[in-house]
Design a protein around this motif. Sequence first.
Motif, PDB file in Angstrom:
ATOM      1  N   ILE A 190      43.312 -30.525   0.589  1.00  0.00           N
ATOM      2  CA  ILE A 190      42.101 -29.981  -0.025  1.00  0.00           C
ATOM      3  C   ILE A 190      42.146 -30.170  -1.537  1.00  0.00           C
ATOM      4  O   ILE A 190      41.165 -30.597  -2.152  1.00  0.00           O
ATOM      5  N   GLU A 191      43.287 -29.877  -2.148  1.00  0.00           N
ATOM      6  CA  GLU A 191      43.437 -30.058  -3.598  1.00  0.00           C
ATOM      7  C   GLU A 191      43.199 -31.509  -4.004  1.00  0.00           C
ATOM      8  O   GLU A 191      42.525 -31.780  -5.004  1.00  0.00           O
ATOM      9  N   ASP A 192      43.744 -32.450  -3.242  1.00  0.00           N
ATOM     10  CA  ASP A 192      43.557 -33.869  -3.541  1.00  0.00           C
ATOM     11  C   ASP A 192      42.077 -34.247  -3.473  1.00  0.00           C
ATOM     12  O   ASP A 192      41.592 -35.010  -4.310  1.00  0.00           O
ATOM     13  N   CYS A 193      41.370 -33.724  -2.481  1.00  0.00           N
ATOM     14  CA  CYS A 193      39.932 -33.999  -2.361  1.00  0.00           C
ATOM     15  C   CYS A 193      39.174 -33.438  -3.558  1.00  0.00           C
ATOM     16  O   CYS A 193      38.322 -34.110  -4.134  1.00  0.00           O
TER      17      CYS A 193
ATOM     18  N   GLU B  82      33.706 -35.829   1.493  1.00  0.00           N
ATOM     19  CA  GLU B  82      35.146 -35.709   1.726  1.00  0.00           C
ATOM     20  C   GLU B  82      35.471 -34.486   2.577  1.00  0.00           C
ATOM     21  O   GLU B  82      36.329 -34.531   3.438  1.00  0.00           O
ATOM     22  N   LEU B  83      34.826 -33.366   2.285  1.00  0.00           N
ATOM     23  CA  LEU B  83      35.047 -32.113   3.000  1.00  0.00           C
ATOM     24  C   LEU B  83      33.720 -31.369   3.138  1.00  0.00           C
ATOM     25  O   LEU B  83      32.899 -31.394   2.227  1.00  0.00           O
ATOM     26  N   LEU B  84      33.559 -30.704   4.253  1.00  0.00           N
ATOM     27  CA  LEU B  84      32.420 -29.814   4.465  1.00  0.00           C
ATOM     28  C   LEU B  84      32.896 -28.693   5.361  1.00  0.00           C
ATOM     29  O   LEU B  84      33.533 -28.942   6.387  1.00  0.00           O
ATOM     30  N   PHE B  85      32.644 -27.476   4.957  1.00  0.00           N
ATOM     31  CA  PHE B  85      33.006 -26.340   5.805  1.00  0.00           C
ATOM     32  C   PHE B  85      31.983 -25.226   5.644  1.00  0.00           C
ATOM     33  O   PHE B  85      31.367 -25.074   4.611  1.00  0.00           O
TER      34      PHE B  85
ATOM     35  N   VAL C  69      28.279 -19.358   1.716  1.00  0.00           N
ATOM     36  CA  VAL C  69      28.393 -19.636   3.158  1.00  0.00           C
ATOM     37  C   VAL C  69      29.284 -20.828   3.473  1.00  0.00           C
ATOM     38  O   VAL C  69      29.514 -21.138   4.635  1.00  0.00           O
ATOM     39  N   GLY C  70      29.793 -21.511   2.451  1.00  0.00           N
ATOM     40  CA  GLY C  70      30.640 -22.663   2.721  1.00  0.00           C
ATOM     41  C   GLY C  70      30.966 -23.434   1.465  1.00  0.00           C
ATOM     42  O   GLY C  70      30.824 -22.938   0.350  1.00  0.00           O
ATOM     43  N   GLY C  71      31.377 -24.684   1.676  1.00  0.00           N
ATOM     44  CA  GLY C  71      31.738 -25.533   0.562  1.00  0.00           C
ATOM     45  C   GLY C  71      31.711 -26.995   0.962  1.00  0.00           C
ATOM     46  O   GLY C  71      31.708 -27.326   2.150  1.00  0.00           O
ATOM     47  N   ALA C  72      31.681 -27.833  -0.041  1.00  0.00           N
ATOM     48  CA  ALA C  72      31.666 -29.273   0.188  1.00  0.00           C
ATOM     49  C   ALA C  72      32.345 -29.972  -0.974  1.00  0.00           C
ATOM     50  O   ALA C  72      32.340 -29.473  -2.103  1.00  0.00           O
ATOM     51  N   VAL C  73      32.945 -31.108  -0.672  1.00  0.00           N
ATOM     52  CA  VAL C  73      33.499 -31.980  -1.707  1.00  0.00           C
ATOM     53  C   VAL C  73      32.941 -33.368  -1.452  1.00  0.00           C
ATOM     54  O   VAL C  73      33.026 -33.882  -0.334  1.00  0.00           O
ATOM     55  N   ILE C  74      32.334 -33.934  -2.487  1.00  0.00           N
ATOM     56  CA  ILE C  74      31.800 -35.287  -2.380  1.00  0.00           C
ATOM     57  C   ILE C  74      32.514 -36.181  -3.386  1.00  0.00           C
ATOM     58  O   ILE C  74      33.022 -35.720  -4.404  1.00  0.00           O
ATOM     59  N   LYS C  75      32.545 -37.454  -3.072  1.00  0.00           N
ATOM     60  CA  LYS C  75      33.140 -38.446  -3.965  1.00  0.00           C
ATOM     61  C   LYS C  75      32.095 -39.535  -4.160  1.00  0.00           C
ATOM     62  O   LYS C  75      31.651 -40.154  -3.192  1.00  0.00           O
ATOM     63  N   VAL C  76      31.687 -39.736  -5.404  1.00  0.00           N
ATOM     64  CA  VAL C  76      30.648 -40.706  -5.720  1.00  0.00           C
ATOM     65  C   VAL C  76      31.254 -41.869  -6.484  1.00  0.00           C
ATOM     66  O   VAL C  76      32.030 -41.680  -7.417  1.00  0.00           O
TER      67      VAL C  76
ATOM     68  N   ARG D 176      30.234 -25.043  -4.001  1.00  0.00           N
ATOM     69  CA  ARG D 176      30.046 -23.929  -3.084  1.00  0.00           C
ATOM     70  C   ARG D 176      28.643 -24.073  -2.510  1.00  0.00           C
ATOM     71  O   ARG D 176      27.708 -24.455  -3.219  1.00  0.00           O
ATOM     72  N   ILE D 177      28.509 -23.772  -1.234  1.00  0.00           N
ATOM     73  CA  ILE D 177      27.200 -23.760  -0.591  1.00  0.00           C
ATOM     74  C   ILE D 177      26.738 -22.308  -0.578  1.00  0.00           C
ATOM     75  O   ILE D 177      27.425 -21.433  -0.044  1.00  0.00           O
ATOM     76  N   ILE D 178      25.591 -22.065  -1.182  1.00  0.00           N
ATOM     77  CA  ILE D 178      25.019 -20.726  -1.302  1.00  0.00           C
ATOM     78  C   ILE D 178      23.696 -20.706  -0.545  1.00  0.00           C
ATOM     79  O   ILE D 178      22.836 -21.564  -0.770  1.00  0.00           O
TER      80      ILE D 178
END
Length: 94
Positions: free
Chosen positions: A54-57, A88-91, A73-80, A65-67
């Motif tokens: 997760i840290e690397d992402c 990269e991550l979605l929860f 309510v969650g979170g996401a990591v994107i790489k552009v 943060r998804i609000i």
Amino acid sequence: MTEVQLVPLESSDREQFIKDNQEAFNYGAMVEFGLRDAHFEDKDDEQIISGKTIEDCIDSGEAYRIIADGKTVGGAVIKVSGTHGDLELLFMMK
């Protein structure tokens, strides 16, 4: 109508973001694979997704943060890269 926002992750929320992500992945695995009674989520060395992953992402992308309606309510990591991006991550939290 639900209002959804992506709010950039603040450094003060990083550790909680990692914990929330791990909890969401653990819960999903328990539901999917029927491990509801294993209680492995309480052990650091038995995470479905490691804190390092997760840290690397987060470090190589942009974390949000998804609000929804003012509630986290969650979170996401994107790489552009240029005009293309990867999720990269979605929860989502329960």
